[in-house]
Design a protein around this motif. Structure first.
Motif, PDB file in Angstrom:
ATOM      1  N   THR A   1       0.972  -1.194  -0.115  1.00 32.80           N
ATOM      2  CA  THR A   1       0.153   0.031  -0.144  1.00 32.80           C
ATOM      3  C   THR A   1       0.838   1.264  -0.026  1.00 32.80           C
ATOM      4  N   GLU A   2       0.256   2.613  -0.230  1.00 34.64           N
ATOM      5  CA  GLU A   2       0.947   3.553  -0.208  1.00 34.64           C
ATOM      6  C   GLU A   2       1.636   4.058   1.065  1.00 34.64           C
ATOM      7  N   TYR A   3       1.347   3.238   2.182  1.00 36.63           N
ATOM      8  CA  TYR A   3       1.787   3.475   3.576  1.00 36.63           C
ATOM      9  C   TYR A   3       3.149   2.613   4.006  1.00 36.63           C
TER      10      TYR A   3
ATOM     11  N   ILE B   1      16.494  22.915   7.763  1.00 39.54           N
ATOM     12  CA  ILE B   1      15.420  23.273   8.116  1.00 39.54           C
ATOM     13  C   ILE B   1      14.524  22.059   7.537  1.00 39.54           C
ATOM     14  N   GLU B   2      13.697  21.381   8.427  1.00 32.44           N
ATOM     15  CA  GLU B   2      12.936  20.278   7.960  1.00 32.44           C
ATOM     16  C   GLU B   2      11.318  20.507   8.035  1.00 32.44           C
ATOM     17  N   SER B   3      10.569  19.932   7.047  1.00 31.96           N
ATOM     18  CA  SER B   3       9.158  20.034   7.304  1.00 31.96           C
ATOM     19  C   SER B   3       8.530  19.230   6.464  1.00 31.96           C
ATOM     20  N   ASP B   4       7.313  18.721   7.106  1.00 33.21           N
ATOM     21  CA  ASP B   4       6.604  17.749   6.489  1.00 33.21           C
ATOM     22  C   ASP B   4       5.249  18.150   6.305  1.00 33.21           C
ATOM     23  N   LYS B   5       4.397  17.498   5.291  1.00 30.43           N
ATOM     24  CA  LYS B   5       2.900  17.999   5.403  1.00 30.43           C
ATOM     25  C   LYS B   5       2.119  16.998   5.645  1.00 30.43           C
ATOM     26  N   GLY B   6       1.172  16.874   6.421  1.00 29.03           N
ATOM     27  CA  GLY B   6       0.183  15.737   6.565  1.00 29.03           C
ATOM     28  C   GLY B   6       0.949  14.851   7.806  1.00 29.03           C
ATOM     29  N   ALA B   7       1.437  15.479   8.751  1.00 31.44           N
ATOM     30  CA  ALA B   7       2.052  14.464   9.823  1.00 31.44           C
ATOM     31  C   ALA B   7       1.732  15.147  11.071  1.00 31.44           C
TER      32      ALA B   7
ATOM     33  N   PHE C   1       6.323  16.202  -7.207  1.00 28.73           N
ATOM     34  CA  PHE C   1       5.198  16.776  -6.798  1.00 28.73           C
ATOM     35  C   PHE C   1       4.855  15.840  -5.428  1.00 28.73           C
ATOM     36  N   ALA C   2       5.172  14.600  -5.396  1.00 32.49           N
ATOM     37  CA  ALA C   2       4.913  13.598  -4.388  1.00 32.49           C
ATOM     38  C   ALA C   2       5.711  14.377  -2.877  1.00 32.49           C
ATOM     39  N   ILE C   3       6.955  14.777  -3.240  1.00 36.74           N
ATOM     40  CA  ILE C   3       7.741  15.300  -2.014  1.00 36.74           C
ATOM     41  C   ILE C   3       6.840  16.481  -1.387  1.00 36.74           C
ATOM     42  N   ALA C   4       6.398  17.571  -2.484  1.00 37.47           N
ATOM     43  CA  ALA C   4       5.567  18.517  -2.003  1.00 37.47           C
ATOM     44  C   ALA C   4       4.427  18.148  -1.168  1.00 37.47           C
ATOM     45  N   GLU C   5       3.602  17.360  -1.558  1.00 36.85           N
ATOM     46  CA  GLU C   5       2.554  17.031  -0.969  1.00 36.85           C
ATOM     47  C   GLU C   5       2.582  15.939   0.015  1.00 36.85           C
ATOM     48  N   ASN C   6       3.721  15.409  -0.014  1.00 33.64           N
ATOM     49  CA  ASN C   6       3.924  14.167   1.347  1.00 33.64           C
ATOM     50  C   ASN C   6       3.069  13.098   1.059  1.00 33.64           C
ATOM     51  N   GLU C   7       2.758  12.711  -0.475  1.00 39.69           N
ATOM     52  CA  GLU C   7       2.136  11.438  -0.684  1.00 39.69           C
ATOM     53  C   GLU C   7       3.048  10.445  -1.232  1.00 39.69           C
ATOM     54  N   SER C   8       2.717   9.347  -1.457  1.00 42.28           N
ATOM     55  CA  SER C   8       3.377   8.405  -2.113  1.00 42.28           C
ATOM     56  C   SER C   8       3.291   8.688  -3.635  1.00 42.28           C
ATOM     57  N   ILE C   9       4.385   8.257  -4.383  1.00 40.05           N
ATOM     58  CA  ILE C   9       4.402   8.574  -5.575  1.00 40.05           C
ATOM     59  C   ILE C   9       3.186   7.910  -6.539  1.00 40.05           C
ATOM     60  N   GLY C  10       2.895   6.516  -6.054  1.00 35.36           N
ATOM     61  CA  GLY C  10       1.951   5.951  -6.653  1.00 35.36           C
ATOM     62  C   GLY C  10       0.439   6.438  -6.454  1.00 35.36           C
ATOM     63  N   ARG C  11       0.242   7.241  -5.270  1.00 28.20           N
ATOM     64  CA  ARG C  11      -0.893   8.082  -5.022  1.00 28.20           C
ATOM     65  C   ARG C  11      -0.985   9.156  -5.768  1.00 28.20           C
TER      66      ARG C  11
ATOM     67  N   SER D   1      -4.285  16.346   5.854  1.00 30.78           N
ATOM     68  CA  SER D   1      -3.308  17.137   4.803  1.00 30.78           C
ATOM     69  C   SER D   1      -2.981  18.246   4.802  1.00 30.78           C
ATOM     70  N   GLU D   2      -3.776  18.993   5.686  1.00 29.81           N
ATOM     71  CA  GLU D   2      -3.530  20.477   5.937  1.00 29.81           C
ATOM     72  C   GLU D   2      -2.714  20.730   7.139  1.00 29.81           C
ATOM     73  N   ARG D   3      -1.923  19.806   7.612  1.00 31.01           N
ATOM     74  CA  ARG D   3      -1.313  20.037   9.028  1.00 31.01           C
ATOM     75  C   ARG D   3       0.281  19.938   8.550  1.00 31.01           C
ATOM     76  N   TRP D   4       1.049  20.909   9.234  1.00 36.45           N
ATOM     77  CA  TRP D   4       2.289  20.734   8.843  1.00 36.45           C
ATOM     78  C   TRP D   4       3.357  20.440  10.090  1.00 36.45           C
ATOM     79  N   VAL D   5       4.236  19.884  10.151  1.00 36.49           N
ATOM     80  CA  VAL D   5       5.283  19.687  11.345  1.00 36.49           C
ATOM     81  C   VAL D   5       6.454  20.158  10.617  1.00 36.49           C
ATOM     82  N   SER D   6       7.474  20.886  11.616  1.00 38.61           N
ATOM     83  CA  SER D   6       8.538  21.375  10.782  1.00 38.61           C
ATOM     84  C   SER D   6       9.604  21.693  12.075  1.00 38.61           C
TER      85      SER D   6
END
Lengths: 1230, 87
Positions: A313-315, A807-813, B55-65, A872-877
């Motif tokens: 899966t994508e996860y 600087i590090e940041s992630d969307k949706g975490a 794009f996947a990095i920007a949106e933090n999704e998997s490439i497949g998604r 998905s609108e949440r960010w951590v950094s």
């Protein structure tokens, strides 16, 4: 300006991978047991195609071949004709052509068997290449585009058993999107292809939206009638609208045939005329309810009477899918949780019990199966599928540590390089590359050093400081070495190699003096040369001793298997030869004019009695080649003068052209290598007949005179050069490479081969004896990784303390505290409820965050499982200060309140109150869809405290847009805030606006400054050159670019020139014409009057694009740097696919001519493997300008010898000269 | 059809329009044009894997998604078509 482009590190990410027996060879093991041949993995890495082979014994993956194809590989498939033992590789690329390749193991290369043109080149919507499916029996293949076009080719063989391919049969359908394509396994019935299709024609016409709502995905079966030679749309059945991937189910007696349809949240089994069998994919318990579960990678395992599928899966969770079937009827589909590994772009199951996982970001891995998921685990089945009013009832599970898989090897991947800097922070001989790589929890800061990594196997202390080391076999036919002989200043120590390595005294070696040489002589006798004589130890234990005449001592020795030459003090040479009876006989004497500096004898050619060449280095800066033939013994053949006295000599045979794994058919070239006292390695070609020297090349290796030692690398002769650091000269895939080793200075070295280590090196350094192996041959860099917490966005090097701020940041975490809390909750919950029980419908807020793997071992690392998904609108950094030397994080600030750091720079404000400050731009509540919106942007100003190791927030200034670029300028801070360029000064409570310019088109993404000029990169509109007028306090744009460029990286080159990279994979240089530049500098208003008259919303002046090159990969960072001491500067770039390349400016017109002609000939004579025209590829978006593709030029050595000669003739040179040119220019870069 | 017809501009255009999806014509509406551009863009993003990864990095999704999302967006890339004037 002309540039030479060279890829230093090829792309390391993977697009797709297939497994097959491409070499068609049997392993020794499987041949004995009668089972099938070895399997290789073909991996497409963007524009390179690699062939990997897992070694079942060591469990490591070895790269057999890596070819640059100058095109974008989008799909791979493998097939085999019935009855054959060898697989072909089909490549779908952007060439508008279908290419079928065959791997030739003898020559170690891919041969193009067929190349069928069907459309325009480029990644287009209706030109096939994206989707590829081959009939399991190898009778037909289908290549499809995302829309409309599908072409079917019939594969067959002719009378000579060669593969034939038909002209294409069309199966087009207009206005139809294809999501996935596969071939059904239907035995020897007509081949059938299945596709997930969606028609859009109705939706495009219906303004009410009803048609779009009713748009239905169809599973369409295309049958190829082999008798009629015709493709027909046989059936088209509606399927779940979330369908995205098809997987072939074995058929034809092995299974029920049909396909698995992977959909959002479900897996279905479908076949023509078979009712749908549906099962739900288990969900992670902590997954937000609105998220689906999508299968992104699939692998099938087949063996007799057993098949199963591994779907990821994508996860990252892998599920094992089983089908319960009787005949062709499937009764049950079971999905069982298998294991969790990082998300892959392709997985392959090997017959030998391995799983190759090509990670989409970060390192790839090879896993071994410990079990195939037979134990009870969370499982969902079509039999227990529950449908309620809210839809199908989900099944929940918690990821757990690996149970069925075990990781045994890892392949490093830099993908994606987010940012890169070249600096010499460790004060080493060459600068290091600092790359911020990876994504999310698998992010790392990697320190790349040019050179090969070594892995030390043993290190033991010796009683004194040794001066030399040798290894010898007892018999020429022995596999392994018998002794290690270590010479100290006045004693010799003999160690025997067995289970352990221990000192022995029964070896007959003289141990009361130091040794000059120890070798195997003839078949089975040993020779020790010491200052006062030669000791010849026969196999039966008899010892013959030759003593030096008078008081002379032996100073230098040169020997091969049958010949020995010694130099006595005073400059006398004595030549010995081994006769038929195994006696060492003195043959000839010769007085040299002065002392001999070094000696070497070429190895005995195959089937000959002796070698003809002796090389003598003298202190008068010459190297002489003397003959050893009986009729002109010790007579000079040629003389070469060198820049400094030679210190060490070594003859090395180098395969002139690519050889196969077994050596190849090409004659070897003999090279004389000399280490000179000024630290230069001097290599020259020795004519095999006349002994004349030609084609000299030299390279500076280090501060100490290089000492040369022979060794073995992948069963071939190689050379160790020990200067102030060790270098290895070896042949890799047909190229001779001279690469530094990443270890400290060595004194002496020898090859080492034993039971535990078949190809190693034993070396002495200081008072230590070290045994090591050399790893990852062919790699340019070796890396050290420092883990990070989130996706690194940018980093800066803090110059004074040599720390790094990231600087590090992630969307949706979730933030670290939330993850921590969730983990605790999860641990408590797991005590009460059994893992994975779906007791209620709403998912619990669970998480399994663990910071830096520092907690106790009961939980599993996020690197493996990923962070739990948040909305998905949440960010951590976070902002991190790192000490690269100790690899410690000295400060880590997690940003609060949904803020994400996007830009960073160091700044010294002119009031100097605080010294250097760190400015960080952040965005709060950033969203990309449907339009970029944000709650607020901020610029944080931090002060360094506790000696630069920590940060303290000074203040925070709110801005109205995302501050994507920051830069210091004249003691102030320049910030690109959305489309506004603004100059800030430091205030007590916040930053103070001083000046701004709002005339930038879209969004400012980069700012560079030089003197009073400001170079601004716009997200969509390339560069803008600005000036700041202090007296009027005004910022104005005086020049811009006429080409819309989506800038992803920028680098300042000189006063008028900027280098940039765009989103579509191009690198370009923009230069302000000299006359305009002069005019602006001379103009008292600085071009401002003219600026006020700017036309058509643009600036009055335009920059010119002077360089243009398509890299084929999104370049994320550019840096001007020199990678070798004393070398010229080149432009280094890093890309999303994890490659590192360099652009070097040519210094002479002659070189430009030479390389452009060579490139031209190679384009003609050696077109790229996958059918893409080289010139068209490098000009994919803009015509290539003034860049010569070094990667193409470097394919010259892999051409057949006659082709090489042909091209060389056209260029009025010899192949050797061309090889030398290629080597020279590479040496200027790295 | 006469031999000369084959070379006149209209039949050439018709041929192009039939062969290459997205070839424009005189009556092309703004919406149709935009839809074509969008579909071409999505197809290009999917075809160029590095871009998809970007794009996947920007949106933090998997490439497949990300691949799947882009495919889905090709159905109605610009939203619903505008009402047509009846004529």
């Amino acid at each position: 300006m002309y540039l030479y482009s060279l890829t230093l590190q090829r792309a390391t990410g993977a697009v797709c991978a297939v497994i097959g027996s491409f070499s068609g060879r049997d392993t020794k093991k499987s041949a004995a047991s009668g089972s099938a041949s070895t399997q290789e993995i073909a991996v497409a890495r963007g524009s390179t195609l690699d062939l990997l082979r897992p070694d079942p014994e060591t469990g490591r993956l070895r790269t057999l071949l890596s070819v640059d194809v100058f095109g974008a590989i989008r799909s791979l498939a493998q097939f085999r004709l019935t009855g054959a033992t060898k697989d072909y590789l089909v490549v779908g690329s952007d060439s508008g052509r279908l290419v079928i390749l065959e791997y030739s193991p003898d020559r170690n290369r891919f041969d193009k068997v067929h190349q069928e043109t069907f459309g325009k080149s480029g990644c287009r919507r209706i030109v096939p290449g994206q989707l590829l499916a081959v009939d399991p029996k190898g009778r037909a293949l289908c290549i499809a585009a995302l829309e409309k076009q599908k072409l079917v080719y019939v594969l067959n063989r002719d009378a000579a058993a060669r593969l034939t391919i038909s002209s294409p049969l069309e199966a087009h359908k207009s206005n139809t999107l294809t999501f996935s394509l596969t071939a059904l396994d239907c035995g020897f019935d007509n081949p059938i292809f299945a596709a997930i299709e969606l028609e859009y024609a109705e939706s495009d016409r219906d303004p009410t939206g009803q048609a779009a709502n009713q748009a239905q995905k169809l599973l369409t079966f295309y049958e190829l009638d082999l008798g009629l030679n015709h493709v027909s749309r046989k059936a088209s059945e509606p399927i779940d609208n979330g369908a995205n991937l098809l997987v072939t189910v074995p058929g034809g007696g092995d299974g029920p045939s049909g396909v698995l349809v992977c959909c959002d949240n479900f897996v279905l089994y479908r076949n023509q005329g078979h009712p749908e069998v549906r099962a739900v994919i288990p969900r992670r318990a902590d997954l937000p309810a609105e998220r689906g579960v999508l299968i992104v990678a699939a692998a099938t395992h087949r063996q007799k009477n057993l098949f199963f599928f591994l779907l990821q899966t994508e996860y990252g969770d892998i599920f094992k899918v089983d089908l319960e079937h009787s005949g062709e009827t499937v009764t049950e589909l079971r999905i069982k949780y298998f294991d969790t590994i990082p998300v892959t772009s392709a997985t392959c199951v090997l017959r030998s019990g391995f799983l190759f996982a090509a990670s989409e970001f970060g390192n790839h891995a090879l896993y071994q199966f410990r079990d195939i998921g037979r134990d009870a685990d969370v499982e969902s089945s079509s039999a227990t599928l529950m449908e309620t009013e809210e839809g199908f009832q989900p099944v929940f599970f918690q990821p757990r540590p690996l149970k069925n898989l075990m990781r045994i090897d890892e392949i490093e991947s830099l993908m994606p390089v987010m940012d890169m800097r070249v600096a010499n922070l460790f004060d080493e001989e060459t600068p290091q590359l600092f790359t911020a790589c990876g994504r999310g929890p698998r992010s790392t800061l990697r320190i790349l050093r040019p050179g090969l990594a070594i892995s030390e196997m043993a290190r033991s202390m010796l009683p004194a400081e040794p001066i030399a080391v040798w290894t010898v076999k007892k018999n020429i036919n022995d596999m392994f070495d018998a002794y290690i002989v270590v010479s100290f200043a006045n004693v010799t120590l003999v160690l025997s190699i067995g289970e352990t390595i221990e000192e022995v005294s029964d070896s007959q070696f003289l141990d009361t003096t130091h040794s000059l040489a120890v070798t195997l002589l003839g078949e089975d006798s040993l020779m020790q040369v010491h200052p006062s004589g030669i000791r010849h130890i026969r196999e039966d234990g008899r010892v013959n001793e030759w003593r030096t005449p008078g008081k002379k001592t032996i100073t230098k020795v040169g020997s091969n298997r049958l010949q020995v030459v010694i130099a006595l003090s005073g400059g006398e040479l004595i030549y010995f030869e081994m006769d038929m009876t195994g006696q060492l006989m003195e043959v000839e004497k010769q007085d040299m004019s002065g002392d001999v500096a070094c000696l070497a004898i070429a190895p005995v050619p195959e089937g000959r009695q002796r070698s003809r060449f002796l090389a003598v280095g003298s202190y008068d800066n010459t190297i002489r080649i003397l003959s050893l033939d009986p009729d002109d013994c010790l007579q000079p053949l040629s003389v070469q003068s060198v820049s400094s006295a030679p210190e060490s000599l070594l003859f090395l045979e180098v395969q002139a052209s690519v050889g196969g794994e077994d050596g190849g058919d090409y004659p070897a070239n003999l090279f004389l290598n000399a280490g000179l006292q000024n630290g230069v390695l001097f290599r020259t070609n020795v004519d095999m007949v006349t002994g004349q020297l030609s084609d000299t090349r030299s390279r500076f290796l280090g501060l100490r005179p290089p000492k040369l030692f022979p060794c073995m690398v992948s069963h071939r002769q190689a050379m160790l050069c020990l200067s102030s650091r060790p270098w290895l000269g070896y042949i890799h895939q047909g190229h001779f490479l001279l690469t530094p080793l990443s270890c400290d200075t060595l004194e002496s070295a020898a090859s080492f081969s034993s039971d535990q280590c078949s190809e190693g090196v034993v070396a002495v350094a200081g008072d230590a004896l070290r045994i090591f192996t050399i790893e990852r041959l062919g790699e340019t860099f070796n890396e050290t990784a420092i883990p990070l917490r989130y996706t690194p966005r940018k980093f800066v090097i803090l110059p004074k303390k040599k720390y790094i701020a990231v600087i590090e940041s992630d969307k949706g975490a979730f933030s670290a505290e939330e993850r921590e809390a969730a983990k605790k909750e999860c641990l408590e919950a797991s005590g009460a409820a059994e893992n994975g029980n779906a007791n209620n419908g709403d998912p619990m807020e669970n998480g399994d965050g663990q910071e830096d793997g520092a907690e106790e071992g009961n939980t599993f690392p996020d690197e493996q499982y990923g962070y739990p998904k948040a909305e998905s609108e949440r960010w951590v950094s976070c902002i991190r200060i790192l000490d690269p030397r100790s690899r410690d994080t000295t400060c880590l600030l997690e940003l609060q309140d949904n803020e994400a750091a996007v830009s960073i720079c160091t700044v010294n404000f002119h009031d100097k109150e605080h010294g250097t400050l760190l400015a960080v731009g952040t965005a709060k509540g950033l969203q990309f869809w449907p339009k970029r919106t944000l709650a607020a942007g901020f610029i944080h100003i931090y002060k360094f405290v506790s000696d630069g190791r920590s940060l303290e927030l000074l203040h925070k200034t709110q801005v109205e847009e995302v501050p994507l670029a920051l830069c210091q300028f004249q003691g102030r801070l320049l910030a690109g805030v959305g489309s506004v360029l603004r100059l800030y000064d430091l205030g007590k409570r916040k930053l103070l606006r001083k000046c701004e310019n709002k005339l930038f088109p879209k969004t400012i993404v980069s700012i560079h400054t030089y003197r009073d000029r400001i170079y601004v990169g716009d997200m969509q509109e390339s560069f803008h050159y600005c000036k700041y007028r202090r007296d009027e306090n005004q910022l104005y744009i005086f020049a811009d670019d006429s080409v819309p460029r989506w800038v992803t990286a920028a680098q300042h080159i000189d006063f008028d020139t900027m280098a940039g990279a765009d989103k579509f994979g191009n690198i370009y240089f923009a230069r302000l014409p000299q006359d305009i530049s002069d005019e602006i500098e001379e103009d008292p208003t600085g071009g401002k009057i003219k600026w006020e008259q700017g036309k058509l919303n643009g600036a009055p002046n335009k920059v010119e694009e002077i360089v243009q090159f398509h890299v084929g990969d999104v370049v994320t960072s550019l840096q001007k740097a020199s990678l070798i001491p004393g070398g010229g500067e080149c432009l280094i770039y890093g890309t999303v696919m994890g490659s590192v390349g360099a652009l070097l400016a040519f210094t002479s017109r002659e070189d430009v001519d030479f390389f452009s002609h060579l490139e031209m000939h190679l384009r003609q004579e050696h077109p790229p493997l996958c059918g893409r025209d080289h010139m068209a590829y490098r000009s994919a978006y803009f015509p290539v300008k003034d860049v010569i593709d070094g990667d193409l030029c470097e394919q010259y050595p892999s051409l057949p010898a006659d082709m090489q000669r042909k091209i060389a003739d056209e260029l009025d040179r010899t192949p050797g000269e061309i090889l030398k040119k290629l080597e020279d220019i590479r040496n200027k870069i790295i | 059809m006469q031999a000369s017809d084959r070379f006149n501009i209209n039949s050439q255009l018709e041929h192009l329009q039939a062969k290459y999806v997205g070839t424009g014509h005189a009556d092309l509406t703004r919406f149709e044009w935009a839809v074509n551009i969008q579909r071409d863009s999505y197809a290009s993003y999917i075809g160029h894997y590095p871009m998809l990864a970007y794009f996947a990095i920007a949106e933090n999704e998997s490439i497949g998604r990300e691949h799947y999302n882009f495919m889905q967006k090709m159905l109605l890339p610009c939203g619903l078509p505008p009402e047509r004037d009846e004529d």
